[in-house]
Design an enzyme around this catalytic site. Structure first.
Site, PDB file in Angstrom:
ATOM      1  CB  SER A 131      20.198 -32.787  24.630  1.00  0.00           C
ATOM      2  OG  SER A 131      19.981 -33.883  23.504  1.00  0.00           O
ATOM      3  CE  LYS A 185      20.288 -29.441  23.242  1.00  0.00           C
ATOM      4  NZ  LYS A 185      19.714 -29.070  21.846  1.00  0.00           N
ATOM      5  CG  HIS A 188      24.272 -31.912  22.287  1.00  0.00           C
ATOM      6  ND1 HIS A 188      23.136 -31.842  21.372  1.00  0.00           N
ATOM      7  CD2 HIS A 188      24.068 -33.295  22.752  1.00  0.00           C
ATOM      8  CE1 HIS A 188      22.347 -33.154  21.447  1.00  0.00           C
ATOM      9  NE2 HIS A 188      22.815 -33.922  22.379  1.00  0.00           N
ATOM     10  CG  ASN A 189      21.490 -28.931  19.119  1.00  0.00           C
ATOM     11  OD1 ASN A 189      21.777 -29.756  20.211  1.00  0.00           O
ATOM     12  ND2 ASN A 189      20.449 -28.290  18.577  1.00  0.00           N
ATOM     13  CD  GLU A 192      20.443 -33.030  17.267  1.00  0.00           C
ATOM     14  OE1 GLU A 192      20.755 -32.856  18.672  1.00  0.00           O
ATOM     15  OE2 GLU A 192      19.690 -32.209  16.744  1.00  0.00           O
TER      16      GLU A 192
HETATM   17  C1  6PG Z   1      18.111 -32.271  21.404  1.00  0.00           C
HETATM   18  C2  6PG Z   1      17.761 -31.691  19.908  1.00  0.00           C
HETATM   19  C3  6PG Z   1      16.862 -30.488  20.058  1.00  0.00           C
HETATM   20  C4  6PG Z   1      16.184 -30.250  18.895  1.00  0.00           C
HETATM   21  C5  6PG Z   1      17.164 -29.615  17.706  1.00  0.00           C
HETATM   22  C6  6PG Z   1      16.805 -29.821  16.176  1.00  0.00           C
HETATM   23  O1  6PG Z   1      19.130 -32.151  21.681  1.00  0.00           O
HETATM   24  O2  6PG Z   1      17.179 -32.762  22.007  1.00  0.00           O
HETATM   25  O3  6PG Z   1      19.146 -31.140  19.408  1.00  0.00           O
HETATM   26  O4  6PG Z   1      17.255 -29.667  20.739  1.00  0.00           O
HETATM   27  O5  6PG Z   1      15.477 -31.231  18.183  1.00  0.00           O
HETATM   28  O6  6PG Z   1      17.258 -28.364  17.897  1.00  0.00           O
HETATM   29  O7  6PG Z   1      17.486 -28.993  15.896  1.00  0.00           O
HETATM   30  P1  6PG Z   1      17.152 -28.609  14.046  1.00  0.00           P
HETATM   31  O8  6PG Z   1      15.876 -28.187  13.893  1.00  0.00           O
HETATM   32  O9  6PG Z   1      18.175 -27.416  13.844  1.00  0.00           O
HETATM   33  O10 6PG Z   1      17.323 -29.921  13.420  1.00  0.00           O
END
Ligand code: 6PG
Length: 472
Positions: A131, A185, A188-189, A192
């Site tokens: 990430s 991860k 985490h997302n 996010e």
């Molecule tokens: C990170 C982000 C990265 C990516 C996401 C975006 O941790 O660096 O999460 O992995 O930007 O996958 O996900 P979406 O396209 O689903 O918003």
């Protein structure tokens, strides 16, 4: 060609792969790079990789031969079929003990499958969440590896060297077996998504109720971020003060209100449902994106139901909003950590949640001041039932939930949708309610389907012949 001299390979020369290769090289390692289209490899080697210990390979076989044994190969390719394709291309040239690291956002069940298939062939596999976006890949990401422990020990030096660093150490650790890295991860997302949606709802309230300009909102978020120290809030205030080159308008007013997603948020929600875990704020964030994406339908429906936002709120409301956002953000983390805790038991990941919080402290997209107390809370008690009752956060919840309630109850008088704020409050209220109406649900299920129910006054499973009672 320098056969067998290089320390590690990166496959996939999109920006993330390029930046990761440059980061690794800058720490003193010799890197081989490969991309399906040779032009991309060549361009990278001749431009960004020039005069560096970076060697372009133009076939998979050359790439494998350019590496020291056991070979260490990092895949930075699109999640899904491309990962399987590259692995299949590599396999004929690999030997037992070689290591593949999948650094993409792979679905954890794919990672489990690949782990199984590769271990049968003696290939060591690390499903690794990375990430921090393009900047993080170059300057120090948060790295979430899981899978073969002996493989981790072999690549530990490289991963620790390239990861972001905090006073608590490099933002990488061996998380656990199988798909644990990609699972962490994924969650985490999910977090996010929730934080992004919460910030966006706060923005929506400020612009629609208080008619603040992007510049004014930028100043407010900047001030709030003294508390949050959140990367997502930092980029928010930077975005809000950004002007569109073409029109000179604030860029935020030029960008379409329709967001896409690649799957990790949705997978978190799907898996939480399978595990019987409630993550409503994350769920609300995923749904909000989905709803945003049907712009044409929204425009048509809005023509029927458009209503002005008329509500009198004084400036102190903005302070309440600050507290609402603060406490909802903690709820987003609480939901994610709970999911990880349960998944860890269910899937045998054996996760140390304080370590998860530690490696999220820097480098990753959800880094913020909240990770330190979260780390502390799980260090004290790995079996903590929920962050909302940890010593670290109890006072915050007591002080700030009333503000979240004030925000939700007032904004609900308007037609501004605030699914994440509302869901965060409902999560808190549900979790902290001794009494819920599920007694009635039990009775209803038993009434129409003889699904039985439990009683408060004695153990066991009970059924009532409701239909007979009904017919009397
Ligand atoms: C990170 C982000 C990265 C990516 C996401 C975006 O941790 O660096 O999460 O992995 O930007 O996958 O996900 P979406 O396209 O689903 O918003």
């Amino acid at each position: 060609m320098n056969y067998g001299k290089n320390d590690v390979a990166v496959i996939g020369m999109a920006v993330m792969g390029q930046n990761l290769a440059l980061n690794i090289e800058s720490k003193g390692f010799k890197v081989s790079v490969y991309n399906r289209s040779n032009e991309k490899t060549q361009k990278f080697v001749e431009e960004r990789g020039k005069n560096k210990n970076i060697e372009g390979s133009y076939s998979i076989q050359d790439l494998v031969n350019s590496l020291k044994k056991p070979r260490k190969i990092i895949l930075m390719v699109k999640a899904g079929k491309p990962v399987d394709d590259v692995i299949n291309e590599l396999l004929p040239y690999l030997e037992k003990g070689d290591i593949i690291i999948d650094g993409g956002n792979s679905y954890y069940k794919d990672t489990d499958r690949r782990f199984e298939e590769l271990s049968k062939k003696g290939i060591r596999f690390l499903g690794t969440g990375i990430s921090g976006g393009e900047y993080g890949a170059l300057h120090g990401p948060s790295i979430m590896p899981g899978g073969d422990k002996s493989a981790y020990d072999e690549v530990k030096d490289i991963l620790e060297a390239i990861a972001a660093k905090t006073e608590d150490g490099p933002c990488v650790t061996y998380l656990g077996p199988k798909s644990s890295g990609h699972y962490v991860k994924m969650v985490h997302n999910g977090i996010e998504y929730a934080i992004m949606e919460l910030i966006s709802e706060a923005y929506d309230i400020m612009r629609k109720v208080f008619k603040l300009t992007p510049q004014e909102m930028s100043r407010i978020f900047k001030e709030w971020n003294e508390e949050h120290k959140s990367y997502l809030m930092e980029i928010t205030y930077k975005i809000l003060e950004w002007k569109d080159e073409e029109t000179g308008k604030p860029i935020i007013d030029v960008i379409l209100d329709s967001a896409k997603q690649k799957g990790t948020g949705k997978w978190s929600v799907q898996d939480a449902l399978d595990l019987n875990i409630s993550i409503p704020t994350i769920n609300a964030a995923v749904n909000a994106r989905t709803l945003s994406s049907i712009k044409d339908e929204r425009v048509k429906i809005s023509e029927v139901y458009e209503a002005p936002i008329e509500i009198e709120l004084n400036k102190e409301f903005v302070d309440a909003l600050k507290d609402a956002l603060y406490i909802s953000t903690i709820i987003a983390y609480a939901e994610g950590m709970k999911l990880l805790q349960v998944a860890s038991d269910e899937y045998g990941y054996n996760l140390d949640l304080s370590e998860v919080a530690r490696i999220w402290e820097d480098g990753c997209i959800i880094r913020s001041a909240f990770l330190k107390p979260i780390q502390k809370a799980y260090k004290k008690d790995l079996a903590l039932i929920n962050l909302i009752i940890s010593d670290e956060f109890i006072t915050e919840f007591r002080n700030r939930v009333p503000k979240l309630r004030e925000v939700v109850s007032n904004i609900k008088k308007t037609k501004i949708p605030i699914p994440a704020f509302s869901s965060a409050l409902d999560y808190f209220d549900g979790l902290s309610s001794k009494e819920l109406p599920a007694n009635l649900i039990q009775a209803q299920r038993d009434y129409f389907g003889a699904h039985t129910y439990e009683r408060r006054d004695k153990e066991g499973i009970f059924h009532t012949e409701w239909q007979d009672i009904h017919n009397i």
